[in-house]
Design a protein around this motif. Structure first.
Motif, mmCIF file in Angstrom:
data_model
loop_
_atom_site.group_PDB
_atom_site.id
_atom_site.type_symbol
_atom_site.label_atom_id
_atom_site.label_comp_id
_atom_site.label_asym_id
_atom_site.label_seq_id
_atom_site.Cartn_x
_atom_site.Cartn_y
_atom_site.Cartn_z
ATOM 1 N N VAL A 115 31.438 1.367 -72.350
ATOM 2 C CA VAL A 115 31.407 1.237 -70.863
ATOM 3 C C VAL A 115 32.336 2.776 -70.271
ATOM 4 O O VAL A 115 32.943 3.100 -71.070
ATOM 5 N N SER A 116 32.042 3.076 -69.104
ATOM 6 C CA SER A 116 32.737 4.096 -68.527
ATOM 7 C C SER A 116 34.160 3.689 -67.937
ATOM 8 O O SER A 116 34.473 2.446 -68.013
ATOM 9 N N SER A 117 34.857 4.822 -67.620
ATOM 10 C CA SER A 117 36.355 4.414 -67.460
ATOM 11 C C SER A 117 36.481 3.512 -66.240
ATOM 12 O O SER A 117 37.741 2.877 -66.139
ATOM 13 N N GLY A 118 35.770 3.371 -65.457
ATOM 14 C CA GLY A 118 36.102 2.322 -64.161
ATOM 15 C C GLY A 118 35.946 0.917 -64.517
ATOM 16 O O GLY A 118 35.866 0.224 -63.804
ATOM 17 N N LEU A 119 35.062 0.837 -65.711
ATOM 18 C CA LEU A 119 34.957 -0.719 -65.984
ATOM 19 C C LEU A 119 35.867 -1.184 -66.894
ATOM 20 O O LEU A 119 36.410 -0.556 -67.691
ATOM 21 N N ARG A 120 36.277 -2.505 -66.666
ATOM 22 C CA ARG A 120 37.189 -3.143 -67.870
ATOM 23 C C ARG A 120 36.344 -4.353 -68.020
ATOM 24 O O ARG A 120 35.834 -5.163 -67.550
ATOM 25 N N ALA A 121 36.643 -4.551 -69.476
ATOM 26 C CA ALA A 121 36.153 -5.762 -70.224
ATOM 27 C C ALA A 121 37.514 -7.079 -70.156
ATOM 28 O O ALA A 121 38.153 -6.750 -70.677
ATOM 29 N N THR A 122 36.957 -7.972 -69.411
ATOM 30 C CA THR A 122 37.884 -9.245 -69.429
ATOM 31 C C THR A 122 38.104 -10.081 -70.604
ATOM 32 O O THR A 122 38.651 -10.747 -70.823
ATOM 33 N N GLU A 123 36.948 -9.932 -71.116
ATOM 34 C CA GLU A 123 36.348 -10.895 -72.389
ATOM 35 C C GLU A 123 35.384 -10.304 -73.129
ATOM 36 O O GLU A 123 34.219 -9.746 -72.676
ATOM 37 N N VAL A 124 35.476 -9.972 -74.627
ATOM 38 C CA VAL A 124 34.622 -9.691 -75.390
ATOM 39 C C VAL A 124 34.447 -10.739 -76.588
ATOM 40 O O VAL A 124 35.543 -11.009 -77.243
ATOM 41 N N PHE A 125 33.034 -11.109 -77.004
ATOM 42 C CA PHE A 125 33.094 -12.274 -77.841
ATOM 43 C C PHE A 125 31.691 -12.093 -78.589
ATOM 44 O O PHE A 125 30.596 -11.395 -77.818
ATOM 45 N N THR A 126 31.727 -12.868 -79.649
ATOM 46 C CA THR A 126 30.450 -13.001 -80.480
ATOM 47 C C THR A 126 30.011 -14.360 -80.151
ATOM 48 O O THR A 126 30.853 -15.305 -80.129
ATOM 49 N N VAL A 127 28.522 -14.678 -80.009
ATOM 50 C CA VAL A 127 28.140 -16.224 -80.223
ATOM 51 C C VAL A 127 27.406 -16.255 -81.650
ATOM 52 O O VAL A 127 26.680 -15.830 -82.083
ATOM 53 N N GLU A 128 28.107 -17.416 -82.285
ATOM 54 C CA GLU A 128 27.880 -17.714 -83.504
ATOM 55 C C GLU A 128 26.385 -18.647 -83.608
ATOM 56 O O GLU A 128 26.273 -19.746 -83.191
ATOM 57 N N ALA A 129 25.163 -17.995 -83.878
ATOM 58 C CA ALA A 129 23.824 -18.356 -83.703
ATOM 59 C C ALA A 129 23.208 -18.149 -85.041
ATOM 60 O O ALA A 129 23.131 -16.643 -85.555
ATOM 61 N N ALA A 130 22.469 -18.964 -85.542
ATOM 62 C CA ALA A 130 21.596 -18.769 -86.819
ATOM 63 C C ALA A 130 20.335 -18.431 -86.787
ATOM 64 O O ALA A 130 19.289 -18.434 -87.204
ATOM 65 N N ALA A 131 19.962 -17.336 -85.250
ATOM 66 C CA ALA A 131 18.556 -17.080 -84.941
ATOM 67 C C ALA A 131 18.271 -15.796 -85.541
ATOM 68 O O ALA A 131 17.261 -15.174 -85.356
ATOM 69 N N SER A 132 19.128 -14.952 -86.340
ATOM 70 C CA SER A 132 18.733 -13.591 -86.482
ATOM 71 C C SER A 132 19.719 -12.997 -87.735
ATOM 72 O O SER A 132 20.737 -13.812 -88.023
ATOM 73 N N ASP A 133 19.699 -11.944 -88.282
ATOM 74 C CA ASP A 133 20.420 -11.167 -89.199
ATOM 75 C C ASP A 133 21.797 -10.760 -88.368
ATOM 76 O O ASP A 133 22.468 -10.261 -88.983
ATOM 77 N N HIS A 134 21.474 -10.650 -86.986
ATOM 78 C CA HIS A 134 22.502 -10.085 -86.082
ATOM 79 C C HIS A 134 23.003 -11.129 -85.313
ATOM 80 O O HIS A 134 22.487 -12.200 -85.213
ATOM 81 N N ILE A 135 24.188 -10.942 -84.692
ATOM 82 C CA ILE A 135 25.306 -11.931 -84.226
ATOM 83 C C ILE A 135 25.189 -11.230 -82.437
ATOM 84 O O ILE A 135 25.664 -10.013 -82.368
ATOM 85 N N PRO A 136 24.734 -11.948 -81.541
ATOM 86 C CA PRO A 136 24.782 -11.757 -80.261
ATOM 87 C C PRO A 136 26.235 -11.114 -79.759
ATOM 88 O O PRO A 136 27.460 -11.821 -80.188
ATOM 89 N N LEU A 137 26.350 -10.010 -79.152
ATOM 90 C CA LEU A 137 27.856 -9.403 -78.864
ATOM 91 C C LEU A 137 27.909 -9.527 -76.918
ATOM 92 O O LEU A 137 26.782 -9.162 -76.496
ATOM 93 N N VAL A 138 28.916 -10.041 -76.642
ATOM 94 C CA VAL A 138 28.951 -10.137 -75.207
ATOM 95 C C VAL A 138 30.216 -9.709 -74.770
ATOM 96 O O VAL A 138 31.136 -9.725 -75.341
ATOM 97 N N ALA A 139 30.262 -9.046 -73.444
ATOM 98 C CA ALA A 139 31.286 -8.923 -72.760
ATOM 99 C C ALA A 139 31.194 -9.166 -71.091
ATOM 100 O O ALA A 139 30.120 -8.973 -70.486
ATOM 101 N N ARG A 140 32.468 -9.628 -70.674
ATOM 102 C CA ARG A 140 32.450 -9.755 -69.227
ATOM 103 C C ARG A 140 33.155 -8.745 -68.570
ATOM 104 O O ARG A 140 34.244 -8.389 -68.868
ATOM 105 N N LEU A 141 32.638 -7.874 -67.672
ATOM 106 C CA LEU A 141 32.991 -6.660 -67.155
ATOM 107 C C LEU A 141 33.377 -6.785 -65.629
ATOM 108 O O LEU A 141 32.676 -7.748 -64.937
ATOM 109 N N THR A 142 34.306 -6.108 -65.023
ATOM 110 C CA THR A 142 34.712 -5.942 -63.852
ATOM 111 C C THR A 142 34.876 -4.659 -63.441
ATOM 112 O O THR A 142 35.121 -3.662 -64.376
#
Length: 220
Positions: free
Chosen positions: A193-220
């Protein structure tokens, strides 16, 4: 900008580590992110390996989200590519990224949504191509005015995102494992993200749907 939750998820054409293709499972993982905008990679449309179905359309139906799909590769009568899923319909532009030799074509989706530019991508597995593409991605984002979020499967670790960092972008959150396969234990999917954005929470979702794991960020 208003608070916004974003996620990136390489769905591996709906195939989980168990070798089963299950789009219901994929959709549940997308929903579990709680994101308003999700960058998706490795979607099939009309390909034999995934039952010749329209995966973007099926995921749209299962999640209740609009799925803007852009094919990057024509293969055996079908298509394969990247998408943005969102609760508010988006109209992204597709920007091709540089190639090296016969490396698979790659690109980025660019759209303005909820007060920030969204740039979603899936970069090459080949290092030489990926270096060029990361630099091109930095060039694309440097031309945008305002706050921005760049996310996707970068196929590389955080320490190699230098071109993006040099133009003032920053990866969010701590190191989080996002790949189970040959790059097991690594984070190769990123939200930057650019400097004006802040991530208040960053996490992954444990799901057996792929060889990848979803990555999530809550931004303000």
């Amino acid at each position: 900008m208003q608070a916004l939750t974003v996620a990136t998820f390489n769905i591996h054409h709906g195939e989980g580590p168990d070798g089963v293709i299950d789009l219901q499972r994929t959709a549940e993982a997308i929903i579990e992110t709680g994101a308003e905008i999700v960058a998706l990679q490795e979607l099939d449309r009309g390909l034999l390996r995934s039952g010749e179905v329209d995966q973007p359309a099926i995921l749209a139906e299962l999640t209740g989200m609009a799925v803007s799909f852009f094919p990057t590769l024509d293969r055996a009568g079908g298509e394969y590519g990247i998408a943005l899923a969102s609760f508010k319909p988006l109209d992204p532009s597709f920007v091709p990224l540089p190639r090296v030799g016969n490396e698979e074509p790659r690109g980025a989706l660019v759209v303005r949504a909820d007060g920030t530019w969204i740039v979603a991508t899936h970069l090459a597995t080949q290092r030489a191509a990926r270096i060029l593409q990361t630099t091109a991605l930095a060039d694309i984002t440097s031309r945008l005015e305002g706050e921005m979020t760049v996310l996707g499967d970068f196929n590389q670790t955080r320490r190699t995102l230098t071109p993006l960092v040099e133009i003032g972008l920053k990866p969010v959150g701590p190191h989080l494992v996002t790949h189970r396969g040959r790059l097991k234990g690594r984070q190769i999917d990123h939200i930057v993200v650019s400097s004006g954005l802040r991530a208040t929470e960053v996490f992954t979702v444990e799901a057996a749907a792929s060889d990848h794991i979803p990555l999530v960020a809550r931004l303000t």
